[in-house]
Enzyme design. Structure first.
Site, short mmCIF file in Angstrom:
data_model
loop_
_atom_site.label_atom_id
_atom_site.label_comp_id
_atom_site.label_asym_id
_atom_site.label_seq_id
_atom_site.Cartn_x
_atom_site.Cartn_y
_atom_site.Cartn_z
N LYS A 129 0.83 -1.21 0.00
CA LYS A 129 0.00 0.00 0.00
C LYS A 129 0.86 1.26 0.00
CE LYS A 129 -2.11 1.38 3.75
NZ LYS A 129 -3.03 1.44 4.90
N ASP A 147 -6.61 1.20 0.97
CA ASP A 147 -6.71 1.28 2.42
C ASP A 147 -8.13 0.89 2.83
OD1 ASP A 147 -8.29 3.43 1.69
OD2 ASP A 147 -7.22 4.90 2.93
#
Length: 223
Positions: A129, A147
């Site tokens: 991420k 997320d």
């Protein structure tokens, strides 16, 4: 983070309409983390795990003035980094990672943030991420960092239903029209953060409600 309810996917035409609407309203979406360069962006994203962007920005305002590059961060030392970020959750472990990644950038990349995913993910505290955020925001690559907000929006709306963040990411990369892919990351995260909220989505002011699969739509609060 797994989704418990299967949502019917949106059609190609519906997805095109959604991103055309996002683009019309906010042609150049920006993330909310504050940074000076690729290095401070990387550090800010590492610090943002399980923390708010506002909280990170408050902590890094002074940190980035005294340590805007890996060399200065290493000179500050782990204890010095901790002093600057102690208002952020998990600050001790994050300070350890920031110190270590700064050392590795100097030793292996000449103090520069690498542009490759594998090199980024090899840095302490950097996962997929975080790498995606840096690749998208700084290097302008069409990546999508999933997320909790983006995972929720992908599933709830029908844009990219998936059981895991990686599944949602891969579905979005495949389904979002290429002309919108660079900005999709920011549009979706901001939409999830401020409109398509976890407990009570604000459907009455959602700009993509006409295509969204979520039911029942949340009505406007009574005056």
């Amino acid at each position: 983070m797994a989704t418990s309810k299967k949502t019917r996917q949106l059609t190609k035409a519906e997805i095109e309409s959604i991103f055309a609407r996002f683009s019309e309203i906010d042609p150049e979406p920006k993330g909310e983390l504050e940074y000076l360069n690729a290095f401070t962006l990387l550090v800010a994203v590492v610090l943002s795990a399980q923390a708010t962007d506002a909280g990170v920005n408050k902590a890094t305002a002074k940190l980035f003035r005294v340590a805007p590059n890996p060399e200065a961060m290493v000179a500050l030392g782990q204890d010095g980094i901790e002093e600057h970020i102690k208002t952020i959750g998990l600050y001790r472990n994050k300070a350890k990672n920031v110190f270590a990644l700064s050392q590795k950038l100097i030793a292996e990349h000449g103090g520069e943030v690498p542009e490759g995913r594998a090199d980024l993910e090899a840095l302490p505290g950097v996962g997929r991420k975080t790498a995606n955020v840096v690749l998208n925001t700084w290097f302008r690559q069409p990546t999508i960092a999933v997320d909790t907000h983006l995972f929720r929006v992908g599933n709830r709306t029908g844009l990219a239903p998936g059981e895991t963040p990686l599944a949602v990411e891969q579905a979005l990369i495949k389904r979002v029209p290429k002309s919108y892919l660079l900005n999709a990351h920011h549009w979706l995260i901001l939409h999830g953060r401020y409109v398509c909220k976890a407990r009570k989505p604000e459907c009455w002011r959602c700009v993509i409600a006409e295509w969204c699969r979520f039911e029942p739509k949340t009505p406007a609060p009574k005056a």
